[in-house]
Design an enzyme around this catalytic site. Structure first.
Site, PDB file in Angstrom:
ATOM      1  N   ASP A   9       0.869  -1.168   0.000  1.00  0.00           N
ATOM      2  CA  ASP A   9       0.000   0.000   0.000  1.00  0.00           C
ATOM      3  C   ASP A   9       0.914   1.229   0.000  1.00  0.00           C
ATOM      4  O   ASP A   9       2.116   1.113   0.254  1.00  0.00           O
ATOM      5  CB  ASP A   9      -0.861  -0.060   1.277  1.00  0.00           C
ATOM      6  N   ASP A  11      -0.325   5.081   0.961  1.00  0.00           N
ATOM      7  CA  ASP A  11      -0.641   6.083   1.987  1.00  0.00           C
ATOM      8  C   ASP A  11      -0.692   5.478   3.380  1.00  0.00           C
ATOM      9  O   ASP A  11      -1.448   4.541   3.638  1.00  0.00           O
ATOM     10  CB  ASP A  11      -1.983   6.757   1.659  1.00  0.00           C
ATOM     11  N   ASP A 179      -1.888  -0.795   5.928  1.00  0.00           N
ATOM     12  CA  ASP A 179      -2.307  -0.199   7.205  1.00  0.00           C
ATOM     13  C   ASP A 179      -3.812  -0.038   7.346  1.00  0.00           C
ATOM     14  O   ASP A 179      -4.306   0.216   8.431  1.00  0.00           O
ATOM     15  CB  ASP A 179      -1.639   1.177   7.391  1.00  0.00           C
TER      16      ASP A 179
END
EC number: 3.1.3.50
Length: 241
Positions: A9, A11, A179
């Site tokens: 991922d 961001d 996250d």
């Protein structure tokens, strides 16, 4: 032969802050409303696609200005550059699989790895449509409730890597780093999920009984990947939950 593949991922994973959250909190409808919107995503009463669209539609700042602001404000995980350099030396592809927007990711990532290296990282993400007045909107990658179903993108890469295997060769070990909620479908496609400590993905994994390994920075991820590829630890030994 490719021994491992890193899917990550962007961001909040490669970056220390989420660029989309930052734009929403400072230029859009603010942090309080953003958290309220994402309560619905976390309890499954609203799709990620819908919640994310609501966030972005609250931002009316021209796109080039948004980019300039993010370049000044978004910090990148210092451990990512070391991880990327190790991956290059060891023939380990690095693929960014994001629910964010490709133009933003490319600018921020170039700042971290340099103009000469950015072409060595695949970025699979949503696009942005910008009009003549620099107003903009997200163009989702697919029709899924995520806007970009990361599991589909990862599956396509896995098929590509495995199609070149010769008889007797083992498939690569697939790592995923994330996250947030949009990372859950991706995580199920990989051998080992690295989930960022204190973030929504850890909460979600515990709720859905998905095994994961917690990390604070990419330094932790790199150390764990080295252990797996050196045969010092198995994927199962690193899994929590």
């Amino acid at each position: 032969m490719v021994k491992a593949v890193i899917f990550t991922d962007f961001d909040g994973t490669v970056t220390l802050e989420d660029s989309n959250d930052y734009l929403t909190d400072t230029l859009g409808f603010g942090k309080e409303k953003r958290l309220k919107v994402f309560e619905g995503v976390l309890d499954d009463t609203k799709s990620f696609r819908q919640g994310f669209m609501e966030m972005l539609e609250s931002i009316h700042t021209p796109f080039p200005e948004c980019i300039k602001i993010l370049e000044k404000k978004i910090r990148l995980d210092p451990g990512f550059k070391d991880t990327f350099e190790w991956a290059q030396e060891n023939d380990v592809p690095v693929i960014v699989v994001s629910s964010g927007m490709k133009p933003i990711i490319k600018v921020l990532l170039t700042r971290l790895v340099g103009q000469e290296s950015i072409h060595k990282i695949d970025i699979v993400s949503n696009e942005v449509e910008i009009d003549a007045h620099d107003q903009w909107k997200i163009i989702y990658k697919d029709e899924s409730p995520f806007g970009h179903d990361k599991s589909r993108s990862i599956d396509a890469y896995k098929k590509k890597f495995e199609s070149t295997l010769k008889a007797g060769e083992q498939r690569p070990v697939y790592f995923y780093c994330g996250d947030g909620v949009s990372d859950l479908s991706a995580a199920k496609e990989c051998d080992l999920l690295f989930a960022k400590r204190g973030k929504d993905l850890v909460t979600y994994c515990k709720k859905q009984n998905v095994p994961f390994h917690e990390f604070d920075t990419f330094k932790d991820i790199l150390a764990s990947m080295k252990q797996v590829l050196a045969g010092e630890k198995t994927v199962a030994e690193l899994m929590e939950n």
